[in-house]
Design a protein around this motif. Structure first.
Motif, PDB file in Angstrom:
ATOM      1  N   GLU A  68      42.648  54.669  51.135  1.00  0.00           N
ATOM      2  CA  GLU A  68      41.451  54.336  51.908  1.00  0.00           C
ATOM      3  C   GLU A  68      40.271  53.964  51.014  1.00  0.00           C
ATOM      4  O   GLU A  68      39.521  53.030  51.320  1.00  0.00           O
ATOM      5  N   GLU A  69      40.101  54.677  49.906  1.00  0.00           N
ATOM      6  CA  GLU A  69      38.976  54.374  49.018  1.00  0.00           C
ATOM      7  C   GLU A  69      39.105  52.974  48.431  1.00  0.00           C
ATOM      8  O   GLU A  69      38.144  52.198  48.426  1.00  0.00           O
ATOM      9  N   ARG A  70      40.299  52.630  47.955  1.00  0.00           N
ATOM     10  CA  ARG A  70      40.526  51.292  47.413  1.00  0.00           C
ATOM     11  C   ARG A  70      40.400  50.229  48.495  1.00  0.00           C
ATOM     12  O   ARG A  70      39.862  49.138  48.251  1.00  0.00           O
ATOM     13  N   ALA A  71      40.878  50.542  49.695  1.00  0.00           N
ATOM     14  CA  ALA A  71      40.795  49.582  50.795  1.00  0.00           C
ATOM     15  C   ALA A  71      39.343  49.285  51.154  1.00  0.00           C
ATOM     16  O   ALA A  71      38.961  48.126  51.353  1.00  0.00           O
ATOM     17  N   GLN A  72      38.534  50.331  51.238  1.00  0.00           N
ATOM     18  CA  GLN A  72      37.121  50.140  51.576  1.00  0.00           C
ATOM     19  C   GLN A  72      36.401  49.366  50.473  1.00  0.00           C
ATOM     20  O   GLN A  72      35.573  48.491  50.751  1.00  0.00           O
ATOM     21  N   GLU A  73      36.727  49.675  49.214  1.00  0.00           N
ATOM     22  CA  GLU A  73      36.115  48.957  48.097  1.00  0.00           C
ATOM     23  C   GLU A  73      36.499  47.478  48.127  1.00  0.00           C
ATOM     24  O   GLU A  73      35.655  46.596  47.938  1.00  0.00           O
ATOM     25  N   ALA A  74      37.779  47.202  48.371  1.00  0.00           N
ATOM     26  CA  ALA A  74      38.234  45.813  48.439  1.00  0.00           C
ATOM     27  C   ALA A  74      37.605  45.093  49.613  1.00  0.00           C
ATOM     28  O   ALA A  74      37.243  43.905  49.514  1.00  0.00           O
ATOM     29  N   ASN A  75      37.458  45.782  50.738  1.00  0.00           N
ATOM     30  CA  ASN A  75      36.858  45.162  51.914  1.00  0.00           C
ATOM     31  C   ASN A  75      35.396  44.787  51.648  1.00  0.00           C
ATOM     32  O   ASN A  75      34.942  43.705  52.036  1.00  0.00           O
ATOM     33  N   ARG A  76      34.673  45.676  50.964  1.00  0.00           N
ATOM     34  CA  ARG A  76      33.282  45.363  50.623  1.00  0.00           C
ATOM     35  C   ARG A  76      33.215  44.154  49.687  1.00  0.00           C
ATOM     36  O   ARG A  76      32.351  43.286  49.835  1.00  0.00           O
ATOM     37  N   ALA A  77      34.140  44.109  48.737  1.00  0.00           N
ATOM     38  CA  ALA A  77      34.167  42.975  47.814  1.00  0.00           C
ATOM     39  C   ALA A  77      34.491  41.684  48.556  1.00  0.00           C
ATOM     40  O   ALA A  77      33.923  40.619  48.269  1.00  0.00           O
ATOM     41  N   PHE A  78      35.418  41.773  49.506  1.00  0.00           N
ATOM     42  CA  PHE A  78      35.775  40.590  50.300  1.00  0.00           C
ATOM     43  C   PHE A  78      34.573  40.096  51.099  1.00  0.00           C
ATOM     44  O   PHE A  78      34.260  38.901  51.095  1.00  0.00           O
ATOM     45  N   GLU A  79      33.918  41.008  51.805  1.00  0.00           N
ATOM     46  CA  GLU A  79      32.773  40.611  52.634  1.00  0.00           C
ATOM     47  C   GLU A  79      31.681  39.997  51.765  1.00  0.00           C
ATOM     48  O   GLU A  79      31.053  39.004  52.145  1.00  0.00           O
TER      49      GLU A  79
END
Length: 228
Positions: A68-79
């Protein structure tokens, strides 16, 4: 092309996807994913293409193995990456999209624009296009309890907010299999795919599309023909 026999239930609400359906994508989503996960594999890139239209955080959860932590970090980077592309002017309406949205409202139909992006990104796209007031409703997954496509939640939330008489009075339009599955699960009577985005006609029909259109500009004529 029309896969199923038309019914005569008048369409009161039209729920339209954004990127690939009303807004040109031109590879922006894949570029933003690549920026968010620079170490991504060819398999990951294929998963991104296959899941176009879904909530972006759910895609990152899959790609990070449920971390979840990596997913949220990647999602922020994507946005953030997508926002920069929009700010660079790489965001434009698809041909006929603006006229279609205005025509649908002029016909008395409620319109809703939906996306798998976060609200901040959706609003940034709408501002870039000057579309802040072009639709009656704009929805992202967070507006519908957090679940994006292929769940029916955004379509059903739009139907509740529009106060439609029946889910059969809803039309859903999108360019991905996820858009199609979301519309079908919500009970919409028209679930139309468009060939201007991520998935081709065969993929859209295999997902259950009731119609496949060359583009969103063909939608008003489809609805008029179906309603006689």
């Amino acid at each position: 092309m029309n896969r199923t026999a038309a019914t005569r239930t008048p369409v009161e609400l039209v729920v339209l996807d954004m990127a690939g359906t009303t807004v040109a994508d031109d590879g922006l989503v894949e570029r933003a994913f690549a920026a968010a996960l620079p170490e991504h594999t060819a398999e990951a890139a294929e998963h991104v293409r296959a899941t176009m239209g879904e909530s972006k955080i759910s895609v990152f959860r899959h790609l990070t193995g449920g971390d979840e932590e990596r997913a949220q970090e990647a999602n922020r980077a994507f946005e953030g990456a997508y926002a920069r592309l929009v700010d660079q002017g790489l965001c434009a309406p698809l041909p006929g999209a603006e006229d279609t949205l205005r025509r649908l409202r002029a016909e008395g139909r409620t319109t809703a624009l939906t996306t798998g992006f976060a609200r901040d990104t959706q609003d940034r796209i709408l501002r870039a296009l000057g579309w802040e007031d072009i639709a009656d409703l704009t929805l992202c997954p967070a507006d519908a309890g957090g679940r994006g496509r292929p769940h029916p939640d955004m379509v059903l939330t739009a139907a509740l907010r529009a106060g439609v008489g029946s889910v059969a009075a809803v039309a859903v339009v999108g360019d991905t299999a996820s858009d199609i599955r979301s519309g079908l699960r919500a009970g919409a009577s028209v679930v139309a795919g468009v060939r201007t985005g991520a998935h081709d006609a065969d993929t859209l029909l295999d997902a259950g599309a009731t119609h496949v259109l060359d583009g969103v500009a063909d939608l008003p004529a489809l609805l008029a023909d179906r309603e006689g």
